[in-house]
Design an enzyme around this catalytic site. Sequence first.
Site, PDB file in Angstrom:
ATOM      1  N   TYR A  13      -1.399  37.529  86.795  1.00  0.00           N
ATOM      2  CA  TYR A  13      -1.377  37.856  88.225  1.00  0.00           C
ATOM      3  C   TYR A  13      -2.340  36.988  89.029  1.00  0.00           C
ATOM      4  CZ  TYR A  13       1.123  42.075  86.787  1.00  0.00           C
ATOM      5  OH  TYR A  13       2.037  42.948  86.252  1.00  0.00           O
ATOM      6  N   ASP A  34       0.446  47.145  83.229  1.00  0.00           N
ATOM      7  CA  ASP A  34       1.285  47.445  84.395  1.00  0.00           C
ATOM      8  C   ASP A  34       2.603  48.060  83.913  1.00  0.00           C
ATOM      9  OD1 ASP A  34       2.446  47.487  86.857  1.00  0.00           O
ATOM     10  OD2 ASP A  34       2.356  45.345  87.228  1.00  0.00           O
ATOM     11  N   LYS A  51      -0.127  40.638  72.115  1.00  0.00           N
ATOM     12  CA  LYS A  51       1.036  39.929  71.564  1.00  0.00           C
ATOM     13  C   LYS A  51       0.478  38.766  70.746  1.00  0.00           C
ATOM     14  CE  LYS A  51       5.560  39.265  71.456  1.00  0.00           C
ATOM     15  NZ  LYS A  51       6.420  40.137  70.669  1.00  0.00           N
ATOM     16  N   ASP A 107       3.867  52.491  83.718  1.00  0.00           N
ATOM     17  CA  ASP A 107       5.056  53.092  84.346  1.00  0.00           C
ATOM     18  C   ASP A 107       5.903  53.807  83.296  1.00  0.00           C
ATOM     19  OD1 ASP A 107       4.336  52.078  86.845  1.00  0.00           O
ATOM     20  OD2 ASP A 107       6.418  51.604  87.367  1.00  0.00           O
ATOM     21  N   ASP A 155       5.373  44.987  72.210  1.00  0.00           N
ATOM     22  CA  ASP A 155       6.768  45.433  72.082  1.00  0.00           C
ATOM     23  C   ASP A 155       6.837  46.721  71.262  1.00  0.00           C
ATOM     24  OD1 ASP A 155       5.788  43.716  70.158  1.00  0.00           O
ATOM     25  OD2 ASP A 155       7.635  42.611  69.855  1.00  0.00           O
TER      26      ASP A 155
END
Length: 357
Positions: A140, A246, A190, A250, A222
């Site tokens: 970001y 992020d 990851k 959610d 994942d």
Amino acid sequence: MKIVLLPGDGIGPEVVAEAVKVLKASSARFKFTLEFDEALIGGCAYAATGEALPARTLDLCRQAQAVLLGAVGGPAWDHLPAEKRPEAGLLKIRKELSLFANIRPTLLYPELSFLSCLRPDLTAGGVDFAIVRELTGDVYFGRPAGLEVRSGLRHAFNNMIYNEEEIRRIAQVGFRLARSRRKKLCSVDKANVLEVSRLWRSVVNETAAGYPDVALSHMYVDNAAMQLVLDPVQFDVLLTGNLFGDILSDESAAVAGSLGLQASASLGDSSFGLYEPVHGSAPDIAGQNKANPVGCVLSAAMLLRFSLGQEQAASAIEQAVRDVLKSGRCTGDLARKQAGMEIVSCSALGDLIAQAV
Ligand code: NAD
């Protein structure tokens, strides 16, 4: 104790008004004084000043002990260039105030486990975990980033980058939070593919030496996305970078039952913090008194706990939310989960929680 309110756009002002009601009820009950200031952020700030984060807003926040934010954004501002968009105001305020640690709890009480979007047997005993998400780095903010034409083809790129100090300080927040809970920290990365994740994993391992009482594990992002819906009960604290956190937070909202229930705290090196519900400005229901205010109310409870040291008042608010939802009254986003729940408006739910406090 000075709090700056940044209601923002869409349902932001609606949910912040309810959180203020509840904060006032708790300050009356526990006998402390709160002083509120209000300022603009997001689309409404752009409309009034041409900036999503006006200098006055930042100045007021710097003079306060804590900030309570509603939400920013909406279709009216979607056409603006990236740096003028409401969301840019949000990224900037976090960066300017050095709020690098975002804490997002997911708490599903056993008696309310029917609210979850998961099969009842997966959440019957309730769910209680928290995501600690790094907030001021990663793709970001990484530079260079941009869009350019190379050999006649448009190329877009962002830069995933962390230095070891950024990783260490967020890892410390994760370990400290785990220490105050069930002492389990799962670091998400990851590392099988990304260089950044390999550094992340090795710095988290180094940091673990200072917290021998916390059980550390690592999980690829994942797999973490899958485990959150297969067996969310296994988690205590999840530690993530900005992008992975992020997305996973959610997903956690679906485990809890609604985005409207989720709260967050953004913290730096001091007790100052910015508190906001996880949801956005929900343009589809804005202005209709339908929004679920619980995420904002629980954010206000975190504000009392982390920035103002009012643990009793924070717990009383959390208990009040639990009692009101248990009594079968809720906003429309939750009512579809179980027949027999009575749908009430955003302001009526705020009244009920304030009365319960
Ligand atoms: P959203 O969170 O606003 O809404 C997603 C869905 O959840 C919608 O159907 C909405 O009605 C519902 N919802 C959200 N909050 C709710 C609540 N409290 N009670 C009941 N239902 C609720 O996400 P979106 O639709 O992807 O984005 C809308 C705008 O919000 C965009 O401009 C986006 O950039 C912005 N946004 C802002 C923030 C923030 O301010 N922190 C976060 C996410 C999105």
